[in-house]
Scaffold this motif. Sequence first.
Motif, PDB file in Angstrom:
ATOM      1  N   ASP A 192     -35.396  14.236  70.225  1.00 48.71           N
ATOM      2  CA  ASP A 192     -35.309  13.810  71.632  1.00 48.71           C
ATOM      3  C   ASP A 192     -34.532  12.508  71.839  1.00 48.71           C
ATOM      4  N   THR A 193     -33.751  12.092  70.828  1.00 44.07           N
ATOM      5  CA  THR A 193     -32.904  10.912  71.012  1.00 44.07           C
ATOM      6  C   THR A 193     -31.946  11.147  72.181  1.00 44.07           C
ATOM      7  N   GLY A 194     -31.914  10.210  73.107  1.00 48.00           N
ATOM      8  CA  GLY A 194     -30.978  10.285  74.225  1.00 48.00           C
ATOM      9  C   GLY A 194     -31.354  11.257  75.321  1.00 48.00           C
ATOM     10  N   LEU A 195     -32.556  11.848  75.233  1.00 45.17           N
ATOM     11  CA  LEU A 195     -32.968  12.820  76.251  1.00 45.17           C
ATOM     12  C   LEU A 195     -32.992  12.180  77.635  1.00 45.17           C
ATOM     13  N   TRP A 196     -33.388  10.907  77.684  1.00 43.49           N
ATOM     14  CA  TRP A 196     -33.426  10.192  78.965  1.00 43.49           C
ATOM     15  C   TRP A 196     -32.055  10.127  79.623  1.00 43.49           C
ATOM     16  N   LEU A 197     -31.006  10.045  78.798  1.00 44.77           N
ATOM     17  CA  LEU A 197     -29.649   9.989  79.333  1.00 44.77           C
ATOM     18  C   LEU A 197     -29.122  11.382  79.677  1.00 44.77           C
ATOM     19  N   LEU A 198     -29.413  12.366  78.814  1.00 46.06           N
ATOM     20  CA  LEU A 198     -28.968  13.737  79.067  1.00 46.06           C
ATOM     21  C   LEU A 198     -29.540  14.294  80.375  1.00 46.06           C
ATOM     22  N   THR A 209      -4.636  13.889  60.590  1.00 50.04           N
ATOM     23  CA  THR A 209      -5.392  12.699  60.983  1.00 50.04           C
ATOM     24  C   THR A 209      -6.725  12.622  60.255  1.00 50.04           C
ATOM     25  N   PRO A 210      -7.396  11.475  60.320  1.00 51.13           N
ATOM     26  CA  PRO A 210      -8.747  11.393  59.755  1.00 51.13           C
ATOM     27  C   PRO A 210      -9.699  12.318  60.514  1.00 51.13           C
ATOM     28  N   ASP A 211     -10.723  12.759  59.834  1.00 49.78           N
ATOM     29  CA  ASP A 211     -11.666  13.725  60.405  1.00 49.78           C
ATOM     30  C   ASP A 211     -12.850  13.011  61.066  1.00 49.78           C
ATOM     31  N   PRO A 212     -12.939  13.012  62.419  1.00 52.53           N
ATOM     32  CA  PRO A 212     -14.045  12.322  63.082  1.00 52.53           C
ATOM     33  C   PRO A 212     -15.380  13.049  62.973  1.00 52.53           C
ATOM     34  N   SER A 213     -15.351  14.320  62.554  1.00 51.18           N
ATOM     35  CA  SER A 213     -16.609  15.075  62.458  1.00 51.18           C
ATOM     36  C   SER A 213     -17.531  14.518  61.371  1.00 51.18           C
ATOM     37  N   VAL A 214     -16.946  13.814  60.388  1.00 52.86           N
ATOM     38  CA  VAL A 214     -17.760  13.174  59.341  1.00 52.86           C
ATOM     39  C   VAL A 214     -18.689  12.137  59.972  1.00 52.86           C
ATOM     40  N   ASN A 215     -18.134  11.302  60.867  1.00 52.24           N
ATOM     41  CA  ASN A 215     -18.930  10.292  61.559  1.00 52.24           C
ATOM     42  C   ASN A 215     -19.938  10.933  62.514  1.00 52.24           C
ATOM     43  N   PHE A 216     -19.505  12.001  63.149  1.00 53.43           N
ATOM     44  CA  PHE A 216     -20.383  12.720  64.082  1.00 53.43           C
ATOM     45  C   PHE A 216     -21.622  13.256  63.362  1.00 53.43           C
ATOM     46  N   GLN A 217     -21.409  13.928  62.227  1.00 52.33           N
ATOM     47  CA  GLN A 217     -22.533  14.491  61.481  1.00 52.33           C
ATOM     48  C   GLN A 217     -23.449  13.401  60.918  1.00 52.33           C
ATOM     49  N   LYS A 218     -22.855  12.303  60.473  1.00 48.59           N
ATOM     50  CA  LYS A 218     -23.644  11.191  59.939  1.00 48.59           C
ATOM     51  C   LYS A 218     -24.537  10.603  61.026  1.00 48.59           C
ATOM     52  N   ALA A 219     -24.006  10.427  62.230  1.00 48.32           N
ATOM     53  CA  ALA A 219     -24.780   9.879  63.341  1.00 48.32           C
ATOM     54  C   ALA A 219     -25.898  10.830  63.763  1.00 48.32           C
ATOM     55  N   LEU A 220     -25.613  12.138  63.759  1.00 49.08           N
ATOM     56  CA  LEU A 220     -26.650  13.120  64.111  1.00 49.08           C
ATOM     57  C   LEU A 220     -27.791  13.083  63.105  1.00 49.08           C
ATOM     58  N   LEU A 235     -26.457   7.496  70.014  1.00 45.31           N
ATOM     59  CA  LEU A 235     -26.624   7.977  71.390  1.00 45.31           C
ATOM     60  C   LEU A 235     -25.386   8.752  71.843  1.00 45.31           C
ATOM     61  N   SER A 236     -24.201   8.233  71.568  1.00 44.05           N
ATOM     62  CA  SER A 236     -22.981   8.941  71.981  1.00 44.05           C
ATOM     63  C   SER A 236     -22.829  10.262  71.226  1.00 44.05           C
ATOM     64  N   SER A 237     -23.311  10.313  69.989  1.00 48.08           N
ATOM     65  CA  SER A 237     -23.256  11.566  69.221  1.00 48.08           C
ATOM     66  C   SER A 237     -24.201  12.612  69.792  1.00 48.08           C
ATOM     67  N   THR A 238     -25.318  12.157  70.349  1.00 50.72           N
ATOM     68  CA  THR A 238     -26.243  13.072  71.021  1.00 50.72           C
ATOM     69  C   THR A 238     -25.561  13.685  72.245  1.00 50.72           C
ATOM     70  N   LEU A 239     -24.854  12.853  73.007  1.00 50.93           N
ATOM     71  CA  LEU A 239     -24.111  13.347  74.172  1.00 50.93           C
ATOM     72  C   LEU A 239     -23.019  14.325  73.735  1.00 50.93           C
ATOM     73  N   LEU A 240     -22.327  13.982  72.663  1.00 49.34           N
ATOM     74  CA  LEU A 240     -21.251  14.828  72.155  1.00 49.34           C
ATOM     75  C   LEU A 240     -21.790  16.191  71.713  1.00 49.34           C
ATOM     76  N   GLU A 241     -22.914  16.177  71.015  1.00 49.06           N
ATOM     77  CA  GLU A 241     -23.517  17.439  70.576  1.00 49.06           C
ATOM     78  C   GLU A 241     -23.840  18.320  71.779  1.00 49.06           C
ATOM     79  N   ASN A 242     -24.358  17.711  72.833  1.00 50.10           N
ATOM     80  CA  ASN A 242     -24.680  18.444  74.052  1.00 50.10           C
ATOM     81  C   ASN A 242     -23.416  19.055  74.677  1.00 50.10           C
ATOM     82  N   LEU A 243     -22.345  18.274  74.722  1.00 50.04           N
ATOM     83  CA  LEU A 243     -21.072  18.770  75.276  1.00 50.04           C
ATOM     84  C   LEU A 243     -20.511  19.922  74.453  1.00 50.04           C
ATOM     85  N   LEU A 244     -20.561  19.779  73.129  1.00 52.25           N
ATOM     86  CA  LEU A 244     -20.026  20.828  72.248  1.00 52.25           C
ATOM     87  C   LEU A 244     -20.817  22.125  72.398  1.00 52.25           C
ATOM     88  N   GLN A 245     -22.135  22.011  72.537  1.00 61.15           N
ATOM     89  CA  GLN A 245     -22.969  23.208  72.713  1.00 61.15           C
ATOM     90  C   GLN A 245     -22.644  23.919  74.018  1.00 61.15           C
TER      91      GLN A 245
END
Length: 203
Positions: A79-85, A62-73, A113-123
Amino acid sequence: MERSRTLTKILRGYITMLTFYFAASSSMLQPLTDTTFNRIEMSLLTITPDTKLIRVRQWLSTPDPSVNFQKALHLSQADTGLWLLESDLYRKWEIEASFIWLHGIPGCGKTVLSSTLLENLLQHSADKPGKAVAYFYFYFNDRQKQDPELMVRSLIFQLLQQCIKISTGLSALFASYDNGKRQPSLNTLLKALKQLIEEFPQT
């Protein structure tokens, strides 16, 4: 009656978690890296559980979604998205596996913003083998990332990479399609994804 249902749900959760960790401790099959993938592909080995897992992964290429993830990060600021986290909404979502709908006009920052949430989940799931994370980005500049079926394949592929051993159901599905020579329908893939999700204590 309601109390009985709640206790049953809690017990099933513990049973699922114990079953997963038992399989993890008794299995010799570890998640495979790109290095392992290349090494095995270069050699002519017989079909072992390891090589079968690699062949199933190739089948679901399949296509690699991590490319989009890294680009968004890369686009995010400190502190992007800290208010939501730090919000009760996010904490509830993490625990209860409910839904968060981030909505807004194009270009307002939903992807970042969703990539910030994703990074938090992955960590937070990195050292927890029973907690699996899978994601996908729909992207208007990439035709492969506009197809819902490729999203389903990608999610299956990502969850497979986090499995301790290959799913019995998915192994049987692979075999029923001539060991990867034919492709399954979207409905079949959706059933496989559901089954795979249920094998983890938390996804």
